[in-house]
Scaffold this active site. Structure first.
Site, mmCIF file in Angstrom:
data_model
loop_
_atom_site.group_PDB
_atom_site.id
_atom_site.type_symbol
_atom_site.label_atom_id
_atom_site.label_comp_id
_atom_site.label_asym_id
_atom_site.label_seq_id
_atom_site.Cartn_x
_atom_site.Cartn_y
_atom_site.Cartn_z
ATOM 1 N N ILE A 24 87.673 -60.361 25.997
ATOM 2 C CA ILE A 24 89.074 -60.134 25.619
ATOM 3 C C ILE A 24 89.983 -61.214 26.215
ATOM 4 O O ILE A 24 90.873 -61.743 25.538
ATOM 5 C CB ILE A 24 89.530 -58.726 26.073
ATOM 6 C CG1 ILE A 24 88.771 -57.635 25.298
ATOM 7 C CG2 ILE A 24 91.041 -58.566 25.901
ATOM 8 C CD1 ILE A 24 88.997 -56.216 25.809
ATOM 9 N N ASN A 94 93.603 -59.073 33.547
ATOM 10 C CA ASN A 94 92.554 -58.555 32.671
ATOM 11 C C ASN A 94 91.166 -58.464 33.301
ATOM 12 O O ASN A 94 90.326 -57.700 32.816
ATOM 13 C CB ASN A 94 92.549 -59.480 31.436
ATOM 14 C CG ASN A 94 91.286 -59.424 30.629
ATOM 15 O OD1 ASN A 94 91.101 -58.500 29.850
ATOM 16 N ND2 ASN A 94 90.401 -60.402 30.805
ATOM 17 N N SER A 147 92.537 -49.077 29.814
ATOM 18 C CA SER A 147 91.495 -48.732 28.835
ATOM 19 C C SER A 147 91.785 -47.308 28.373
ATOM 20 O O SER A 147 92.390 -46.521 29.097
ATOM 21 C CB SER A 147 90.119 -48.759 29.506
ATOM 22 O OG SER A 147 89.150 -48.146 28.684
ATOM 23 N N TYR A 162 84.632 -46.395 36.668
ATOM 24 C CA TYR A 162 85.433 -47.159 35.697
ATOM 25 C C TYR A 162 86.609 -46.306 35.216
ATOM 26 O O TYR A 162 87.759 -46.759 35.183
ATOM 27 C CB TYR A 162 84.543 -47.567 34.526
ATOM 28 C CG TYR A 162 85.221 -48.445 33.497
ATOM 29 C CD1 TYR A 162 85.322 -49.817 33.688
ATOM 30 C CD2 TYR A 162 85.746 -47.908 32.318
ATOM 31 C CE1 TYR A 162 85.929 -50.637 32.742
ATOM 32 C CE2 TYR A 162 86.355 -48.715 31.371
ATOM 33 C CZ TYR A 162 86.443 -50.079 31.590
ATOM 34 O OH TYR A 162 87.044 -50.884 30.650
ATOM 35 N N LYS A 166 90.654 -47.111 35.706
ATOM 36 C CA LYS A 166 91.587 -47.375 34.611
ATOM 37 C C LYS A 166 92.744 -46.363 34.592
ATOM 38 O O LYS A 166 93.872 -46.716 34.234
ATOM 39 C CB LYS A 166 90.844 -47.400 33.273
ATOM 40 C CG LYS A 166 89.841 -48.564 33.165
ATOM 41 C CD LYS A 166 90.505 -49.929 33.351
ATOM 42 C CE LYS A 166 89.572 -51.093 33.105
ATOM 43 N NZ LYS A 166 90.202 -52.400 33.225
ATOM 44 N N ILE A 195 85.776 -52.303 22.283
ATOM 45 C CA ILE A 195 86.039 -53.632 21.717
ATOM 46 C C ILE A 195 84.750 -54.452 21.846
ATOM 47 O O ILE A 195 84.078 -54.399 22.894
ATOM 48 C CB ILE A 195 87.188 -54.340 22.488
ATOM 49 C CG1 ILE A 195 88.466 -53.469 22.523
ATOM 50 C CG2 ILE A 195 87.478 -55.712 21.891
ATOM 51 C CD1 ILE A 195 89.148 -53.235 21.196
ATOM 52 N N THR A 197 82.734 -57.139 22.885
ATOM 53 C CA THR A 197 82.768 -58.253 23.855
ATOM 54 C C THR A 197 81.431 -58.263 24.601
ATOM 55 O O THR A 197 80.655 -57.316 24.477
ATOM 56 C CB THR A 197 83.886 -58.046 24.917
ATOM 57 O OG1 THR A 197 83.524 -56.919 25.727
ATOM 58 C CG2 THR A 197 85.248 -57.825 24.306
HETATM 59 N N1 LIG Z 1 85.248 -54.369 25.959
HETATM 60 C C1 LIG Z 1 85.807 -53.181 25.874
HETATM 61 O O1 LIG Z 1 85.379 -52.312 25.086
HETATM 62 C C2 LIG Z 1 86.994 -52.840 26.733
HETATM 63 C C3 LIG Z 1 87.734 -51.698 26.418
HETATM 64 C C4 LIG Z 1 88.833 -51.363 27.190
HETATM 65 C C5 LIG Z 1 89.188 -52.154 28.264
HETATM 66 N N2 LIG Z 1 88.455 -53.258 28.572
HETATM 67 C C6 LIG Z 1 88.888 -54.050 29.723
HETATM 68 O O2 LIG Z 1 89.234 -55.351 29.291
HETATM 69 C C7 LIG Z 1 88.967 -56.288 30.340
HETATM 70 C C8 LIG Z 1 88.085 -57.397 29.803
HETATM 71 O O3 LIG Z 1 86.893 -56.794 29.329
HETATM 72 P P1 LIG Z 1 85.806 -57.593 28.483
HETATM 73 O O4 LIG Z 1 85.139 -56.623 27.609
HETATM 74 O O5 LIG Z 1 86.405 -58.833 27.939
HETATM 75 O O6 LIG Z 1 84.790 -57.944 29.688
HETATM 76 P P2 LIG Z 1 83.880 -59.214 29.969
HETATM 77 O O7 LIG Z 1 82.857 -58.751 30.943
HETATM 78 O O8 LIG Z 1 83.427 -59.814 28.691
HETATM 79 O O9 LIG Z 1 84.895 -60.217 30.686
HETATM 80 C C9 LIG Z 1 85.406 -59.908 31.947
HETATM 81 C C10 LIG Z 1 85.829 -61.174 32.630
HETATM 82 O O10 LIG Z 1 86.343 -60.844 33.936
HETATM 83 C C11 LIG Z 1 85.812 -61.759 34.899
HETATM 84 N N3 LIG Z 1 85.765 -61.126 36.208
HETATM 85 C C12 LIG Z 1 85.081 -60.015 36.587
HETATM 86 N N4 LIG Z 1 85.262 -59.781 37.884
HETATM 87 C C13 LIG Z 1 86.113 -60.734 38.351
HETATM 88 C C14 LIG Z 1 86.689 -61.023 39.613
HETATM 89 N N5 LIG Z 1 86.412 -60.291 40.699
HETATM 90 N N6 LIG Z 1 87.522 -62.080 39.718
HETATM 91 C C15 LIG Z 1 87.798 -62.860 38.645
HETATM 92 N N7 LIG Z 1 87.266 -62.648 37.422
HETATM 93 C C16 LIG Z 1 86.432 -61.603 37.298
HETATM 94 C C17 LIG Z 1 84.416 -62.075 34.363
HETATM 95 O O11 LIG Z 1 83.931 -63.291 34.936
HETATM 96 C C18 LIG Z 1 84.669 -62.158 32.873
HETATM 97 O O12 LIG Z 1 85.110 -63.459 32.519
HETATM 98 C C19 LIG Z 1 88.344 -55.489 31.476
HETATM 99 O O13 LIG Z 1 89.348 -55.132 32.407
HETATM 100 C C20 LIG Z 1 87.816 -54.260 30.770
HETATM 101 O O14 LIG Z 1 87.713 -53.161 31.629
HETATM 102 C C21 LIG Z 1 87.370 -53.626 27.818
#
Ligand SMILES: NC(=O)c1ccc[n+]([C@@H]2O[C@H](COP(=O)([O-])OP(=O)(O)OC[C@H]3O[C@@H](n4cnc5c(N)ncnc54)[C@H](O)[C@@H]3O)[C@@H](O)[C@H]2O)c1
Length: 255
Positions: A24, A94, A147, A162, A166, A195, A197
């Site tokens: 995202i 994020n 989330s 988690y 959130k 989403i 990803t």
């Molecule tokens: N994918 C989904 O379905 C979904 C749904 C709701 C919310 N989210 C939230 O959206 C955000 C992004 O999710 P995503 O699916 O893109 O995840 P992802 O795992 O694809 O990307 C997460 C990114 O965060 C970075 N990261 C993790 N820990 C870190 C830290 N300590 N310091 C710096 N960077 C760090 C990772 O290196 C990665 O680039 C998250 O907060 C997730 O909880 C995702």
């Protein structure tokens, strides 16, 4: 300049995106760049692909290796951004992790790790950004990544840490929004449903298959479907919007 560019354009703005190396964060970084913002990506694991994608779209951005759980690293990164770009108008807070496990198998250390990145990490980033904005007279906009899991308990995968993190993000956002409302800094949260990803792809297929009947639209969302809400929240058009949580979940939380 057309009407949409006028109300949602971000030329001259500087946007920080944490966790912008993939998923995202990557897509939102590109969306903000296409709207005209200069992008500073803070992540712990590189962002070459994102920077290439921004470049291909005619935008500009740079990467600062940062772990959002480390206060000193975040503070140094924010100072570098001000030195290099002269402003910090937008923060897409994020970076996050997820752990699926039955509660009786989880350790307190694992629980703390998820809270540390998702809740404390977002607090550290928001606090550092607010300090910079206040010191530089910037009436910025911060979006904390929450989330739908902050309002519902997902099934069939159990993920108590988690979900708790959130829910904390949503209420932290309201608390910060109220505390800083008079400064003109606006703080909102975004609550996506499932989403597509790398994070969601890490979930075993049988669990992902079980989600589909539970989503009224019977599909996962695309990260691109979050861009318009982000552009709204960071624009001057959202001048009276703070402490809100925007849910984008294909109707999941309606049922
Ligand atoms: N994918 C989904 O379905 C979904 C749904 C709701 C919310 N989210 C939230 O959206 C955000 C992004 O999710 P995503 O699916 O893109 O995840 P992802 O795992 O694809 O990307 C997460 C990114 O965060 C970075 N990261 C993790 N820990 C870190 C830290 N300590 N310091 C710096 N960077 C760090 C990772 O290196 C990665 O680039 C998250 O907060 C997730 O909880 C995702």
């Amino acid at each position: 300049m057309n009407y949409l560019e006028k109300i949602f354009g971000l030329n001259g703005k500087v946007a920080v995106v944490t966790g912008g190396g993939r998923g995202i964060g990557q897509v939102i970084a590109c969306g903000l760049a296409q709207a005209g913002a200069e992008i500073a990506i803070l992540s712990r694991s590189g962002a070459d692909n994102t920077l290439e994608m921004i470049d291909e779209r005619g935008g500009s951005g740079y990467y600062i290796k940062t772990d959002v759980t480390e206060e000193d690293e975040v503070e140094r990164a924010m100072e570098k951004i001000i030195d290099r770009s002269g402003s910090m108008d937008i923060v897409f807070n994020n970076a996050g992790i997820c752990m699926h496990q039955d509660t009786l198998d989880a350790t307190a250390e694992e629980f703390r790790k998820v809270i540390d990145v998702n809740l404390t990490g977002e607090f550290i980033v928001a606090q550092a950004a607010i300090r910079i904005m206040l010191a530089n007279g910037i009436q910025g906009s911060i979006i904390n990544m929450a989330s739908m899991s902050g309002s519902i308990a997902n099934v069939p995968q159990w993920q108590v840490s988690y979900n708790a993190s959130k829910a904390g993000v949503i209420h932290m956002t309201r608390s910060l929004a109220a505390e800083f409302a008079e400064t003109g800094i606006r703080i909102n949260s975004l609550s996506p449903g499932y989403i597509a990803t790398p994070m969601s792809a890490d979930t075993p297929k049988e669990l992902r298959d079980a989600w589909m009947p539970l989503i009224p639209m019977h599909r996962m969302g695309k990260p691109e479907e979050l861009i318009p809400a982000v552009l709204y929240l960071v624009s001057d058009q959202a001048g009276y919007t703070s402490g809100s949580d925007i849910v984008i979940d294909g109707g999941y939380t309606c049922i």
